[in-house]
Write an enzyme that holds these catalytic residues in place. Sequence first.
Site, short mmCIF file in Angstrom:
data_model
loop_
_atom_site.label_atom_id
_atom_site.label_comp_id
_atom_site.label_asym_id
_atom_site.label_seq_id
_atom_site.Cartn_x
_atom_site.Cartn_y
_atom_site.Cartn_z
N HIS A 75 31.23 45.87 31.34
CA HIS A 75 31.36 44.78 32.32
C HIS A 75 30.15 44.73 33.27
O HIS A 75 30.29 44.39 34.44
CB HIS A 75 32.64 44.91 33.15
CG HIS A 75 33.89 44.79 32.36
ND1 HIS A 75 34.58 43.61 32.19
CD2 HIS A 75 34.61 45.71 31.66
CE1 HIS A 75 35.66 43.81 31.44
NE2 HIS A 75 35.69 45.07 31.10
N ASN A 148 41.72 40.90 32.16
CA ASN A 148 40.82 40.29 31.19
C ASN A 148 41.29 38.87 30.88
O ASN A 148 42.41 38.51 31.21
CB ASN A 148 40.81 41.09 29.88
CG ASN A 148 39.87 42.29 29.91
OD1 ASN A 148 39.06 42.43 30.82
ND2 ASN A 148 39.98 43.14 28.91
N HIS A 339 39.74 49.10 40.62
CA HIS A 339 40.45 50.24 40.04
C HIS A 339 41.91 49.85 39.83
O HIS A 339 42.60 49.50 40.81
CB HIS A 339 40.36 51.42 41.03
CG HIS A 339 40.91 52.71 40.50
ND1 HIS A 339 41.65 52.80 39.34
CD2 HIS A 339 40.84 53.97 40.99
CE1 HIS A 339 42.00 54.07 39.14
NE2 HIS A 339 41.51 54.80 40.12
#
Length: 715
Positions: A75, A148, A339
């Site tokens: 990413h 995603n 996270h």
Amino acid sequence: MKNENLNSNKKLDQLEEHRTDNSGEFLTTNQGLKVNNNQDSLKADERGPSLLEDFILREKITHFDHERIPERIVHARGSGAHGVFKLTKSLEKYTKAKFLTEVGKEIPVFARFSTVQGSRGSTDLARDVRGFAVKFYTDEGNYDLVANNIPVFFIQDAIKFPDLVHAVKPEQDNEIPQAASAHDTFWDFISLMPESMHMIMWIMSDRAIPRSYRMMEGFGVHSFKFINSEGDVHFVKFHFKPKLGVHSVAWNEAQKISGVDPDFHRRDLWEAIENGAYPEWELGVQLIPEENEHDFDFDLLDPTKLVPEELVPVEIVGTLILNRNPDNFFAETEQIAFHPGHIVPGIDFSNDPLLQGRLFSYTDTQLSRLGSPNFHEIPINRPVQEIHNNNRDGHMRQQIVKGKVAYEPNSMGGGCPYQAMIKDGGFHTNNERIHGNKIRARSQSFVDHYSQAKMFYNSQSIPEKLHLQNALIFELSKVKIHAIRERMVAQLNFINKELAANVAAKVGVEVTVLDMPNQSIPADADPKTLQSAEREPKTTSSEALSMKNTAKDSIESRIIGFMMADGVDADGVNTLKNQLENLGAVVQIIGPSMSAVKASDGTKFIPKHSISSTASVCFDALYICPGAESAAELMRSENKNWVIGFVEEAYRHCKAVYFGADTNAIFSKTDIAGKTFEDPAMIANVDSTVGNGKFITAIANHRVWDLEIDRYENN
Ligand code: HDE
């Protein structure tokens, strides 16, 4: 007094403290010393050597030498923006998370979208899954939904992630290819990993080449848990649904955009926000009571499976709007640290083994990327909630904690900071009874790798199936090793025989018919932990999986090219321009050069592009502006090839192409002329009162993919 916007203002204020605007300021060193000469280094004589004494030169060069930090291991290429989340429906019944129970309250957010496989400088238009990470700065601490644009993943267990990433990244001997999965190592790995087949269907579909970040869905992928104030548990799947619908470009277009404008998605996001066309999504949840965990013919803990919306509908509960571009890409977009383990009370993890591994990985990676355990103190990462704990020291520590005490329990600090009880918002891990053996193995309930791959394929429209097939042909044609292509086709044969045969024919292999891998269940297996892999899936096709069924009711922020030359009919241009702009579209003028175009009535249009400096792939639709003189000018020998190529390419990519009045000189020279079939994407020889409306409908439809079928048949 309680203000609805308190939270978002607080974050803004907090960020504001760190923003500087250098206008009207003296140049200083990092120590605040005013600099008097920024042009010359200190030398022994004007033509002599530079002196070590030059602390200004040394400071400047040293800082420059250290400007780069390691890019994200995956990413790396991404772009982000600030915004707000607003809850529209309380989820109090399911979760005690405040930001999901306080309707109407604005929560500041920062979202970052990304590709996965390429380096930081790679193209936005790679065929790839897109990251969709959102940090919610809630009153109870930061909550990160690190999602995603595809609802499933390649692998079932985190231990396979480094293998997957090594396979897809450029090959280790020659570092080729950049930002592309079309190479041997990726398909070698995939052809040996049946669990990736469902994801492969998505990644070979047009979902992997979005038109815009603003036109993608977002999925949390894993099942998470919601815990309410009574301690009741529901599994939850998170969805973001874009207001503008889910749209993609064509693969051929994607490849060209990568050359013409590799920043296409980044620019699109930036410009939409600058123009006030704020990207917007609805947040939705699928909720499954804990006791229904085993009701499905797949395992809720398996990240290669989605929960069909036919089985569990998506409830819309809030709105995410991005309304402010960052001031500084590095300080904000690059330094933001997401996270999946940043959660708040009322949300908990499931035992999905992919998620469990992620919980380790993200902090670990920030330590090497941002260089210090104090990365949470970087302004973009700071929660709005104050931080009080006994963590100390480390590189780049910013907080200055007063007093002697940095341990707990203590009496010298009055016991502070002290633990929060659950009723005071203290995070409490949901108690879950676990019984079983310590074991390095995979659950039998994870073994069905093909049912949902089939479901996805079956759910696609014919053009989508063709695109998927062509993507596989493109990718596998780049695989040099015959045996890998053969193995991959054998895998496809488990999903759809016609697909496998069509791909095989183009990539030079035969379809090898293999026995279905053993997906049977051992006789002594615990039925509670199993869903029969042999059972017919409950859902064989799902409407939500096809982009054909997406929203097609808006032309907002679509880029419409107006091609024109001297003599263009100003009235015709202005009428359509106003109509389009009133509906939120963006009109960009393309002239033979960058010089002003003189219209028939003497007014002028200023081009944003010249025909040779842009390409049809940068536009959503094309208008050949009315006027015989303009058309004749565009057909002059120096312009003609550009114009014809432009028009034909736009049309090949199924975009709306509209020929205004008196432009037959152009139309008749294109290969579109003479087509007899009814084609809503091509508007010619009609009066503008009809044509303008047809054009607007065609733009809202995004692309007329269905016409590809007619075109194949008619060619
Ligand atoms: Fe990530 N992932 N990931 N991932 N991921 C990273 O964290 C990782 C996975 C996702 O814009 C890294 O800060 C492991 C699934 C996004 O900054 C790293 C596994 C999903 C982003 C990492 C996964 C994601 C990342 C790299 C398998 C969708 C970009 C830099 C166990 C639900 C966030 C970083 C941003 C980034 C690890 C799988 C989403 C290395 C080990 C599944 C959107 O920590």
